[in-house]
Design a protein around this motif. Structure first.
Motif, PDB file in Angstrom:
ATOM      1  N   ARG A 194       0.776  -1.185  -0.081  1.00  0.00           N
ATOM      2  CA  ARG A 194       0.292  -0.065  -0.150  1.00  0.00           C
ATOM      3  C   ARG A 194       1.099   1.044   0.107  1.00  0.00           C
ATOM      4  O   ARG A 194       1.036   1.816  -0.914  1.00  0.00           O
ATOM      5  CB  ARG A 194      -0.330   0.781   1.407  1.00  0.00           C
ATOM      6  N   GLY A 195       2.026   1.474   1.342  1.00  0.00           N
ATOM      7  CA  GLY A 195       2.706   1.963   0.995  1.00  0.00           C
ATOM      8  C   GLY A 195       2.754   3.673   1.009  1.00  0.00           C
ATOM      9  O   GLY A 195       0.970   4.676   0.703  1.00  0.00           O
ATOM     10  N   ARG A 196       2.919   4.096   0.075  1.00  0.00           N
ATOM     11  CA  ARG A 196       2.874   5.745  -0.749  1.00  0.00           C
ATOM     12  C   ARG A 196       2.070   5.554  -2.346  1.00  0.00           C
ATOM     13  O   ARG A 196       2.153   6.860  -2.710  1.00  0.00           O
ATOM     14  CB  ARG A 196       4.689   5.898  -0.772  1.00  0.00           C
ATOM     15  N   LEU A 210      -8.037   7.055  -4.541  1.00  0.00           N
ATOM     16  CA  LEU A 210      -8.362   8.375  -5.220  1.00  0.00           C
ATOM     17  C   LEU A 210      -8.535   7.163  -6.931  1.00  0.00           C
ATOM     18  O   LEU A 210      -9.940   8.217  -7.426  1.00  0.00           O
ATOM     19  CB  LEU A 210      -7.458   9.374  -5.622  1.00  0.00           C
ATOM     20  N   PHE A 211      -8.031   7.245  -7.110  1.00  0.00           N
ATOM     21  CA  PHE A 211      -8.321   6.162  -8.514  1.00  0.00           C
ATOM     22  C   PHE A 211      -9.961   5.465  -8.133  1.00  0.00           C
ATOM     23  O   PHE A 211     -11.039   5.903  -9.260  1.00  0.00           O
ATOM     24  CB  PHE A 211      -7.869   5.375  -9.120  1.00  0.00           C
ATOM     25  N   ALA A 212      -9.765   4.987  -7.126  1.00  0.00           N
ATOM     26  CA  ALA A 212     -11.219   3.682  -6.985  1.00  0.00           C
ATOM     27  C   ALA A 212     -12.152   4.689  -6.561  1.00  0.00           C
ATOM     28  O   ALA A 212     -13.583   4.367  -7.007  1.00  0.00           O
ATOM     29  CB  ALA A 212     -10.870   3.489  -5.916  1.00  0.00           C
ATOM     30  N   TYR A 213     -12.461   5.999  -6.255  1.00  0.00           N
ATOM     31  CA  TYR A 213     -13.204   6.752  -5.740  1.00  0.00           C
ATOM     32  C   TYR A 213     -13.745   7.566  -6.793  1.00  0.00           C
ATOM     33  O   TYR A 213     -15.113   7.239  -6.945  1.00  0.00           O
ATOM     34  CB  TYR A 213     -12.167   8.052  -4.421  1.00  0.00           C
ATOM     35  N   ALA A 239     -16.662   3.799   4.138  1.00  0.00           N
ATOM     36  CA  ALA A 239     -18.025   3.070   4.864  1.00  0.00           C
ATOM     37  C   ALA A 239     -17.929   3.608   2.489  1.00  0.00           C
ATOM     38  O   ALA A 239     -19.270   3.330   2.089  1.00  0.00           O
ATOM     39  CB  ALA A 239     -19.206   3.669   4.539  1.00  0.00           C
ATOM     40  N   LEU A 240     -17.607   4.711   2.272  1.00  0.00           N
ATOM     41  CA  LEU A 240     -17.581   5.167   0.643  1.00  0.00           C
ATOM     42  C   LEU A 240     -17.550   3.632  -0.378  1.00  0.00           C
ATOM     43  O   LEU A 240     -16.616   3.041  -0.221  1.00  0.00           O
ATOM     44  CB  LEU A 240     -16.713   5.394   1.042  1.00  0.00           C
ATOM     45  N   PRO A 241     -19.024   3.391  -0.913  1.00  0.00           N
ATOM     46  CA  PRO A 241     -19.403   2.503  -1.767  1.00  0.00           C
ATOM     47  C   PRO A 241     -18.184   2.058  -2.612  1.00  0.00           C
ATOM     48  O   PRO A 241     -17.023   0.343  -2.382  1.00  0.00           O
ATOM     49  CB  PRO A 241     -19.765   2.751  -2.318  1.00  0.00           C
ATOM     50  N   ALA A 242     -17.495   2.598  -3.347  1.00  0.00           N
ATOM     51  CA  ALA A 242     -16.366   3.207  -3.861  1.00  0.00           C
ATOM     52  C   ALA A 242     -14.824   2.320  -3.361  1.00  0.00           C
ATOM     53  O   ALA A 242     -14.147   1.313  -3.486  1.00  0.00           O
ATOM     54  CB  ALA A 242     -15.701   3.960  -5.031  1.00  0.00           C
ATOM     55  N   TRP A 281     -13.174  -1.040  -3.277  1.00  0.00           N
ATOM     56  CA  TRP A 281     -11.298  -1.136  -3.625  1.00  0.00           C
ATOM     57  C   TRP A 281     -10.681  -2.450  -2.172  1.00  0.00           C
ATOM     58  O   TRP A 281      -9.552  -2.673  -2.541  1.00  0.00           O
ATOM     59  CB  TRP A 281     -11.062   0.398  -3.453  1.00  0.00           C
ATOM     60  N   ILE A 282     -11.541  -1.545  -0.471  1.00  0.00           N
ATOM     61  CA  ILE A 282     -10.873  -2.692   0.310  1.00  0.00           C
ATOM     62  C   ILE A 282     -10.521  -3.900   0.200  1.00  0.00           C
ATOM     63  O   ILE A 282      -9.773  -4.901   0.567  1.00  0.00           O
ATOM     64  CB  ILE A 282     -10.757  -1.908   1.600  1.00  0.00           C
ATOM     65  N   GLN A 283     -11.894  -3.686   0.180  1.00  0.00           N
ATOM     66  CA  GLN A 283     -12.482  -5.172  -0.303  1.00  0.00           C
ATOM     67  C   GLN A 283     -11.124  -6.036  -1.622  1.00  0.00           C
ATOM     68  O   GLN A 283     -10.903  -7.665  -1.264  1.00  0.00           O
ATOM     69  CB  GLN A 283     -13.669  -5.663  -0.974  1.00  0.00           C
ATOM     70  N   LYS A 284     -11.377  -5.641  -2.438  1.00  0.00           N
ATOM     71  CA  LYS A 284     -10.186  -6.139  -3.387  1.00  0.00           C
ATOM     72  C   LYS A 284      -9.233  -6.243  -3.893  1.00  0.00           C
ATOM     73  O   LYS A 284      -8.630  -6.704  -4.432  1.00  0.00           O
ATOM     74  CB  LYS A 284     -11.211  -5.834  -5.162  1.00  0.00           C
TER      75      LYS A 284
END
Ligand code: GSH
Length: 199
Positions: A12-14, A21-24, A183-186, A190-193
């Motif tokens: 994850r890091g930097r 931001l890409f996910a959101y 909890a923001l859907p996007a 992302w955290i899930q995948k």
């Protein structure tokens, strides 16, 4: 839509703030993760010799926070006014100043652990107290909507909490902010995948 390629290690890091931001924003990009063993031969080909870098239609941007600030602007989460943007930048820099205290690349595990323990025990409380005061009873750190400062808090505190799970127990408002971001859907998706990594 530009072609985006984000290059970093398999951490994850930097790079994680940019991945958030890409996910959101729902923007397609190549999440290029290199093996540590390949880095010595790649390093001389990278401008300024550090990762992450973001290629935007072949133009290479370096520095994780310059990359993330650009993506935050594109995603509409850099702050709603120039003053909000400056405040979001200031919070990101404040958290980043703290994160750079850690000797991430230290190879000697004893030295590394001592330094981490010292920073987490003696230096983190001041940062957490100040962040909590800044957040107060607001929903988001800056303005009335989520900004990349909230994302950066979530990204960095995830790593900090993995080192010291009780780190923020005295700050339920900061922990609740993490929950709101996650909890923001996007972001939840992302955290899930995302690939699992320690840092
Ligand atoms: N301030 C820079 C940023 O935020 O991008 C720091 C970049 C940096 O130090 N990257 C590390 C790196 O590339 C990984 S987190 N290390 C390998 C090296 O220095 O050879």
């Amino acid at each position: 839509m530009p072609q985006y390629k984000l290059t970093y290690f398999n951490l994850r890091g930097r790079a994680e703030i940019s991945r958030y931001l890409f996910a959101y924003s729902g923007t397609k990009y190549e999440d290029h993760r290199i093996e540590a063993a390949d880095w010595p031969k790649i390093k001389p080909t990278v401008p300024f010799g550090k990762l992450p870098i973001l290629e935007v239609d072949g133009v290479i941007i370096h520095q994780s926070l310059a990359i993330a600030r650009y993506l935050a602007r594109e995603a509409g989460v850099a702050g709603q006014t120039p003053v909000e943007q400056a405040l979001a930048d200031a919070i990101v820099d404040t958290i980043d100043d703290f994160m750079t205290l850690f000797p991430w690349a230290e190879k000697n595990q004893d030295v590394r652990k001592k330094a981490f323990d010292d920073i987490l025990t003696n230096k983190a409380p001041e940062l957490l107290k100040d962040l909590d005061t800044f957040l107060g009873d607001k929903k988001w750190l800056v303005g009335n909507s989520v900004t990349w400062a909230d994302f950066y808090w979530d990204v960095c505190s995830t790593t900090l909490l993995s080192c010291k799970p009780d780190l923020a127990d005295k700050y339920p408002r900061l922990l609740a902010l993490r929950e709101r971001v996650q909890a923001l859907p996007a972001i939840a998706a992302w955290i899930q995948k995302r690939p699992k990594s320690v840092m």
